[in-house]
Scaffold this active site. Structure first.
Site, mmCIF file in Angstrom:
data_model
loop_
_atom_site.group_PDB
_atom_site.id
_atom_site.type_symbol
_atom_site.label_atom_id
_atom_site.label_comp_id
_atom_site.label_asym_id
_atom_site.label_seq_id
_atom_site.Cartn_x
_atom_site.Cartn_y
_atom_site.Cartn_z
ATOM 1 N N MET A 199 -10.628 9.786 -0.224
ATOM 2 C CA MET A 199 -10.049 9.084 0.919
ATOM 3 C C MET A 199 -10.368 9.873 2.190
ATOM 4 S SD MET A 199 -8.658 6.343 -0.235
ATOM 5 C CE MET A 199 -7.936 5.855 1.346
ATOM 6 N N MET A 231 -1.351 -2.301 -2.798
ATOM 7 C CA MET A 231 -0.349 -1.468 -2.130
ATOM 8 C C MET A 231 1.050 -1.943 -2.496
ATOM 9 S SD MET A 231 -1.967 -1.227 1.680
ATOM 10 C CE MET A 231 -3.682 -0.802 1.971
ATOM 11 N N HIS A 269 -13.948 -4.124 -3.293
ATOM 12 C CA HIS A 269 -12.868 -3.145 -3.332
ATOM 13 C C HIS A 269 -11.553 -3.854 -3.080
ATOM 14 C CE1 HIS A 269 -11.548 1.050 -3.237
ATOM 15 N NE2 HIS A 269 -10.710 0.701 -2.281
ATOM 16 N N MET A 312 -3.031 1.843 -5.130
ATOM 17 C CA MET A 312 -2.279 2.716 -4.214
ATOM 18 C C MET A 312 -0.793 2.449 -4.435
ATOM 19 S SD MET A 312 -4.502 2.776 -0.705
ATOM 20 C CE MET A 312 -4.994 1.065 -0.669
ATOM 21 N N GLY A 361 -3.160 3.359 3.458
ATOM 22 C CA GLY A 361 -2.072 2.472 3.810
ATOM 23 C C GLY A 361 -2.362 1.513 4.940
ATOM 24 N N PHE A 362 -3.350 1.855 5.778
ATOM 25 C CA PHE A 362 -3.677 1.004 6.914
ATOM 26 C C PHE A 362 -5.190 0.914 7.076
ATOM 27 C CE2 PHE A 362 0.436 2.911 7.853
ATOM 28 C CZ PHE A 362 1.197 1.807 8.206
ATOM 29 N N GLY A 363 -5.689 -0.253 7.413
ATOM 30 C CA GLY A 363 -7.104 -0.409 7.724
ATOM 31 C C GLY A 363 -7.394 -0.006 9.153
ATOM 32 N N GLY A 364 -8.668 0.162 9.452
ATOM 33 C CA GLY A 364 -9.114 0.402 10.813
ATOM 34 C C GLY A 364 -8.896 1.793 11.343
ATOM 35 N N ASP A 417 -7.665 -3.327 -2.663
ATOM 36 C CA ASP A 417 -6.601 -2.368 -2.382
ATOM 37 C C ASP A 417 -5.251 -2.950 -2.763
ATOM 38 O OD1 ASP A 417 -7.979 -0.118 -1.212
ATOM 39 O OD2 ASP A 417 -8.421 -1.412 0.494
ATOM 40 N N GLY A 464 -14.107 -1.935 5.241
ATOM 41 C CA GLY A 464 -13.287 -3.117 5.424
ATOM 42 C C GLY A 464 -13.615 -3.843 6.707
ATOM 43 N N SER A 465 -13.040 -3.370 7.811
ATOM 44 C CA SER A 465 -13.244 -4.056 9.080
ATOM 45 C C SER A 465 -14.704 -4.033 9.516
ATOM 46 C CB SER A 465 -12.355 -3.438 10.167
ATOM 47 O OG SER A 465 -12.561 -2.045 10.260
ATOM 48 N N ASP A 490 -13.747 6.108 1.125
ATOM 49 C CA ASP A 490 -13.011 4.990 1.701
ATOM 50 C C ASP A 490 -12.256 5.475 2.927
ATOM 51 O OD1 ASP A 490 -11.464 2.787 2.275
ATOM 52 O OD2 ASP A 490 -10.374 2.761 0.390
ATOM 53 N N GLY A 491 -12.548 4.851 4.083
ATOM 54 C CA GLY A 491 -11.802 5.153 5.293
ATOM 55 C C GLY A 491 -12.707 5.453 6.472
ATOM 56 N N GLY A 492 -12.707 4.581 7.449
ATOM 57 C CA GLY A 492 -13.497 4.822 8.656
ATOM 58 C C GLY A 492 -14.988 4.728 8.451
ATOM 59 N N HIS A 532 -8.169 -0.609 -6.681
ATOM 60 C CA HIS A 532 -7.671 0.678 -6.187
ATOM 61 C C HIS A 532 -6.145 0.611 -6.121
ATOM 62 C CE1 HIS A 532 -7.575 3.594 -2.468
ATOM 63 N NE2 HIS A 532 -6.982 4.116 -3.525
ATOM 64 N N SER A 566 -14.056 -4.032 1.460
ATOM 65 C CA SER A 566 -12.633 -4.022 1.117
ATOM 66 C C SER A 566 -12.002 -5.357 1.482
ATOM 67 C CB SER A 566 -11.922 -2.897 1.856
ATOM 68 O OG SER A 566 -10.532 -2.967 1.619
#
Length: 223
Positions: free
Chosen positions: A136, A36, A32, A67, A141-144, A34, A196-197, A174-176, A65, A7
């Site tokens: 999701m 927003m 990816h 959002m 809305g937020f990374g990490g 994002d 992402g991170s 996507d997410g974590g 993506h 991401s």
């Protein structure tokens, strides 16, 4: 085979081109992106001009993506910027079938994303037309953020439906996603992992991509 989609939101924005190329050289198949708008999700990211600037630097699938509210207004600008795949959120599309058809008519891949609290039933009348479904596993809305474990049941249920009906849609999550959650997600039936991170914040982009792919293939880590 598991595909990795770093991401860009987690990349170093002072060196986006270098990070993108490091991800591609490290074996990532997707990038990816994002998008927003500060309305559907709290943050604002970037627009088509960033996608267009990066497009000549990579042959990866540009996975955009959206959002954003009223995503149909921005489908054409992002396709013109170089998107290969457009994902819209079911929550923002009162005419979801029409929006999916709009994407497909323009010759790019179509995907629908579902927030953690959105049930799979909203896909009943579009799933046959999709190239991908994005589950999701955090609230967008937020990374990490930390992975929501209940997402695994949703992935399993979607995997069963796609397989039973013979549909082509891939499952993206996507997410974590990191080397601790990748195996469980892949074991539940996901095929494309957004990170992402875990990739761009690792200090070793290529090594992080290898580790994610290896973790996803490690059956001993499955829940």
């Amino acid at each position: 085979m598991i595909k990795i989609a770093p991401s860009l939101l987690a990349a170093d924005f002072t060196r986006l081109g270098e990070d993108l190329q490091a991800a591609e050289q490290g074996g990532a198949e997707y990038l990816h992106l994002d998008i927003m708008d500060g309305h559907f999700v709290p943050n604002i990211s970037y627009g088509p001009h960033i996608v267009a600037a990066l497009r000549p630097l990579s042959r990866m699938v540009f996975d955009v993506h959206l959002m954003i509210e009223k995503p149909e207004r921005y489908i054409d600008p992002f396709i013109q910027a170089g998107a290969d795949l457009i994902t819209v959120h079911a929550e923002t599309c009162p005419h979801l079938h029409r929006t999916v058809q709009m994407i497909r008519e323009r010759g790019v891949q179509a995907a629908v994303a579902l927030n953690p609290s959105t049930p799979l039933v909203v896909l009943d009348h579009v799933l046959a037309d999709l190239d991908m479904v994005l589950i999701m596993s955090v609230n967008p809305g937020f990374g990490g953020q930390a992975f929501i474990p209940g997402s695994l049941d949703k992935i399993r249920a979607l995997r069963e439906t796609i397989d039973r009906k013979g549909y082509k849609a891939l499952i993206q999550v996507d997410g974590g996603i990191n080397d601790r959650t990748a195996a469980s997600v892949a074991g539940a039936g996901a095929q494309v992992l957004v990170a992402g991170s875990a990739v761009f914040g690792s200090g070793d982009i290529a090594g992080a991509i290898r580790d994610l792919r290896a973790a996803a293939a490690d059956s001993s880590a499955l829940d």
